[in-house]
Design a protein around this motif. Structure first.
Motif, mmCIF file in Angstrom:
data_model
loop_
_atom_site.group_PDB
_atom_site.id
_atom_site.type_symbol
_atom_site.label_atom_id
_atom_site.label_comp_id
_atom_site.label_asym_id
_atom_site.label_seq_id
_atom_site.Cartn_x
_atom_site.Cartn_y
_atom_site.Cartn_z
ATOM 1 N N SER A 5 3.299 -4.860 -19.097
ATOM 2 C CA SER A 5 3.855 -5.442 -17.880
ATOM 3 C C SER A 5 3.742 -6.958 -17.912
ATOM 4 C CB SER A 5 3.117 -4.911 -16.649
ATOM 5 O OG SER A 5 1.774 -5.324 -16.665
ATOM 6 N N GLY A 6 4.622 -7.592 -17.126
ATOM 7 C CA GLY A 6 4.605 -9.035 -17.028
ATOM 8 C C GLY A 6 4.192 -9.476 -15.643
ATOM 9 N N ASP A 7 5.024 -10.292 -15.002
ATOM 10 C CA ASP A 7 4.680 -10.880 -13.721
ATOM 11 C C ASP A 7 4.617 -9.843 -12.600
ATOM 12 O OD1 ASP A 7 4.610 -13.336 -14.898
ATOM 13 O OD2 ASP A 7 6.615 -13.930 -14.246
ATOM 14 N N VAL A 8 3.749 -10.128 -11.630
ATOM 15 C CA VAL A 8 3.712 -9.346 -10.400
ATOM 16 C C VAL A 8 4.831 -9.850 -9.493
ATOM 17 C CG1 VAL A 8 2.371 -8.781 -8.341
ATOM 18 C CG2 VAL A 8 1.234 -8.954 -10.565
ATOM 19 N N LEU A 9 5.716 -8.963 -9.067
ATOM 20 C CA LEU A 9 6.819 -9.346 -8.193
ATOM 21 C C LEU A 9 6.439 -9.218 -6.723
ATOM 22 C CD1 LEU A 9 9.838 -7.655 -10.025
ATOM 23 C CD2 LEU A 9 8.877 -9.937 -10.354
ATOM 24 N N SER A 10 5.681 -8.182 -6.392
ATOM 25 C CA SER A 10 5.354 -7.966 -4.982
ATOM 26 C C SER A 10 4.158 -7.039 -4.856
ATOM 27 C CB SER A 10 6.569 -7.356 -4.257
ATOM 28 O OG SER A 10 6.309 -7.168 -2.886
ATOM 29 N N ILE A 11 3.288 -7.334 -3.881
ATOM 30 C CA ILE A 11 2.193 -6.446 -3.489
ATOM 31 C C ILE A 11 2.278 -6.258 -1.978
ATOM 32 C CG2 ILE A 11 -0.310 -6.138 -3.347
ATOM 33 C CD1 ILE A 11 -0.663 -7.800 -5.797
ATOM 34 N N HIS A 12 2.130 -5.037 -1.514
ATOM 35 C CA HIS A 12 2.200 -4.779 -0.075
ATOM 36 C C HIS A 12 1.326 -3.584 0.270
ATOM 37 C CE1 HIS A 12 3.819 -4.818 3.965
ATOM 38 N NE2 HIS A 12 4.139 -3.547 3.860
ATOM 39 N N THR A 13 0.633 -3.686 1.418
ATOM 40 C CA THR A 13 -0.212 -2.599 1.906
ATOM 41 C C THR A 13 0.428 -1.981 3.137
ATOM 42 O OG1 THR A 13 -2.206 -3.670 1.062
ATOM 43 C CG2 THR A 13 -2.513 -1.973 2.733
ATOM 44 N N SER A 14 0.553 -0.669 3.149
ATOM 45 C CA SER A 14 1.188 0.040 4.255
ATOM 46 C C SER A 14 0.196 0.213 5.406
ATOM 47 C CB SER A 14 1.655 1.420 3.782
ATOM 48 O OG SER A 14 0.545 2.291 3.606
ATOM 49 N N PRO A 15 0.684 0.604 6.598
ATOM 50 C CA PRO A 15 -0.227 0.856 7.728
ATOM 51 C C PRO A 15 -1.253 1.939 7.431
ATOM 52 C CG PRO A 15 2.031 0.648 8.507
ATOM 53 C CD PRO A 15 2.095 0.683 7.010
ATOM 54 N N GLU A 16 -0.960 2.799 6.458
ATOM 55 C CA GLU A 16 -1.907 3.862 6.067
ATOM 56 C C GLU A 16 -2.881 3.402 4.984
ATOM 57 O OE1 GLU A 16 1.430 5.232 8.154
ATOM 58 O OE2 GLU A 16 1.454 4.310 6.167
ATOM 59 N N ASN A 17 -2.897 2.088 4.706
ATOM 60 C CA ASN A 17 -3.795 1.494 3.708
ATOM 61 C C ASN A 17 -3.515 1.958 2.287
ATOM 62 O OD1 ASN A 17 -5.308 -0.341 5.229
ATOM 63 N ND2 ASN A 17 -6.630 1.287 5.999
ATOM 64 N N LEU A 18 -2.269 2.320 2.014
ATOM 65 C CA LEU A 18 -1.829 2.533 0.646
ATOM 66 C C LEU A 18 -1.215 1.218 0.161
ATOM 67 C CD1 LEU A 18 -0.079 6.018 0.910
ATOM 68 C CD2 LEU A 18 -2.388 5.532 0.068
ATOM 69 N N THR A 19 -1.512 0.847 -1.077
ATOM 70 C CA THR A 19 -1.018 -0.413 -1.619
ATOM 71 C C THR A 19 0.011 -0.152 -2.705
ATOM 72 O OG1 THR A 19 -3.060 -1.600 -1.137
ATOM 73 C CG2 THR A 19 -1.646 -2.542 -2.827
ATOM 74 N N GLY A 20 1.178 -0.786 -2.548
ATOM 75 C CA GLY A 20 2.214 -0.700 -3.570
ATOM 76 C C GLY A 20 2.289 -2.008 -4.331
#
Length: 498
Positions: free
Chosen positions: A38-53
């Motif tokens: 993998s290369g660069d991180v494009l996006s990180i986001h945490t949902s209201p249920e505390n799952l992280t994508g």
């Protein structure tokens, strides 16, 4: 040899000062390994249920992972992409992450896609949004600002807008496409700033909960030079675009002042414009300014400007030089806004980093030589505006780096700046703290906290030697915790600060 090493060690630690340990709770996830590199991180986001994508980029694929609350990986998806398909922007809200790519099958054709990633179930969907024709192999997203000018989402997450640059040989225009965030249905499409004679440069983009788009930019009066006969050669204009109408208002400011760019602050659908001004030329900074906008009438109801406080200069220069620069009216230069953050009391923090590029010719014996390009990510300017729009304080972080290196967030109404620096920060004789890595020095991860009055404290998170090296720049503050990822291209790991 031992004596030399001892002398070097003494020199490196002579001016070190005691540092506290961060008050944030520090956790690390278990390691995980990718199926493909993998290369660069494009996006990180945490949902209201505390799952992280997290979505990352590789030469042939997009990588999508989902992690549980403890940041153990529970889903790993590899999505092949076209050879001529490149990343251009991202948005996230609640449980969904959107990654925007552009496919360029020929010199004249561009197709914009939206990759949607569901954090809850780990699913992926790719949707074609629209196709555009271009001239001379141009990009449909232009501009060199650090801040995103092509994509924006409404505060309630119901709508998003994509703004494309339609520059042609003899004209200059832009087009907005407004979509329903859930269905990806096109709500409306409208062109704006169609002008044959004057050049328009996009500065920022926003959209409200009623699907009204606010496009802010610089309209040049003659040609494309920043100033003519000593005065600013441009007007700032704010465009309000709806499905049925376009309103354009000039943002009035002192024509003797020069403004490099303005950004839009959209908090609960209240529009403010923030930026820096100069007495000399665009690109320099003497102070900050703020405009309040009545979106119903499209009038600037109030404007304020503030010179940079003395502390900004004292953090960067010794006391004598700081006073001389302040008295002479010397200005800072090459700062770009990275973060506009609002706390629960309505205070706004504006953070800008000094960025510039240098090139040096390096001889290579009989074979001539090569040009070496160096990127400089240096000092950080930190300003606090209170809820009334008045400047409360300003400080600087005296640092040096050659890559994007820091991140910022507000937690419990305190501003945190996270960055890597030398293992032992050095204090100059005049009391300034230099945040940089010395020769032969290992690194540490720091949490710089500014209190209500702007006084910084330097708190160590970890010494990096023998431990996982984390990249704050790629992190995100969401769900009252900060999450970032490690540098290693092999096994990966997350750091959680909460």
């Amino acid at each position: 040899m031992k004596k030399i090493i001892l002398i070097l060690a003494i020199m490196l630690t002579a001016n070190c000062f005691s540092q506290s340990t961060t008050n944030l709770k520090v956790r690390e996830s278990v390691e995980f390994k990718d199926k493909v590199k993998s290369g660069d991180v494009l996006s990180i986001h945490t949902s209201p249920e505390n799952l992280t994508g997290i979505v990352r980029y590789s030469r042939k694929n997009l990588l999508f992972d989902v992690f549980n609350e403890s940041l153990g990986r529970i889903k790993n998806v590899v999505i092949p992409k076209e050879k001529q398909e490149d990343y251009y922007g991202d948005l996230a809200f609640n449980n969904t992450m959107k990654i925007f790519t552009v496919f360029s099958p020929s010199k004249k054709e561009r197709t914009v896609y939206c990759h949607e990633f569901s954090i809850n179930d780990g699913s992926h969907k790719k949707t074609k949004l629209f196709t555009a024709n271009v001239e001379k192999n141009q990009s449909i997203f232009s501009g060199s600002n650090k801040r995103e000018t092509g994509f924006a989402m409404s505060p309630n997450g119901a709508y998003f807008v994509v703004s494309t640059d339609d520059i042609k040989k003899n004209s200059n225009s832009y087009t907005v496409h407004v979509y329903n965030s859930e269905t990806l249905e096109l709500i409306y499409k409208k062109g704006y700033q169609e002008n044959v004679e004057k050049f328009y440069e996009a500065n920022d983009l926003s959209i409200d909960d009623e699907a009204n788009v606010y496009a802010l930019g610089k309209l040049f009066l003659e040609g494309r030079k920043e100033k003519k006969r000593g005065k600013a050669n441009y007007d700032f204009v704010l465009n309000k675009i709806s499905s049925s109408n376009i309103e354009t208002s000039k943002v009035e400011f002192n024509k003797e002042a020069h403004i490099n760019s303005l950004i839009i602050s959209n908090i609960k659908n209240e529009i403010k414009l923030l930026g820096f001004y100069s007495d000399e030329r665009a690109g320099k900074i003497k102070g900050t300014l703020i405009f309040n906008v009545d979106t119903a009438t499209m009038e600037v109801t109030e404007s304020k400007s503030f010179n940079l406080p003395d502390e900004v200069y004292k953090d960067l220069y010794n006391e004598t030089r700081a006073k001389r620069k302040k008295d002479r009216g010397d200005e800072l230069s090459s700062y770009y806004v990275d973060y506009v953050i609002t706390d629960s009391k309505g205070n706004t923090y504006l953070l800008a980093e000094e960025f510039f590029i240098t090139q040096q010719y390096v001889p290579n014996g009989m074979n001539g030589g090569i040009w070496v390009t160096t990127y400089h990510y240096n000092n950080v300017l930190v300003l606090k505006l209170n809820s009334e729009g008045n400047l409360e304080w300003g400080r600087s972080i005296f640092k040096r780096d050659t890559r994007p290196s820091y991140n910022a967030f507000v937690k419990d109404d305190e501003l945190h700046v996270i960055l890597n620096s030398g293992k032992n920060l050095t204090e100059k004789d005049d009391g300034r703290v230099k945040v940089s890595k010395g020769w032969l020095e290992s690194t540490s991860l720091y949490d710089i906290v500014f209190d209500d009055l702007g006084k910084p404290s330097y708190n160590k998170i970890q010494d990096n030697k023998g431990k996982t090296f984390y990249l704050p720049y790629y992190g995100i503050f969401n769900g009252n915790r900060f999450v970032t990822i490690s540098r290693s291209s092999g096994k990966k790991q997350f750091l959680i600060l909460e």
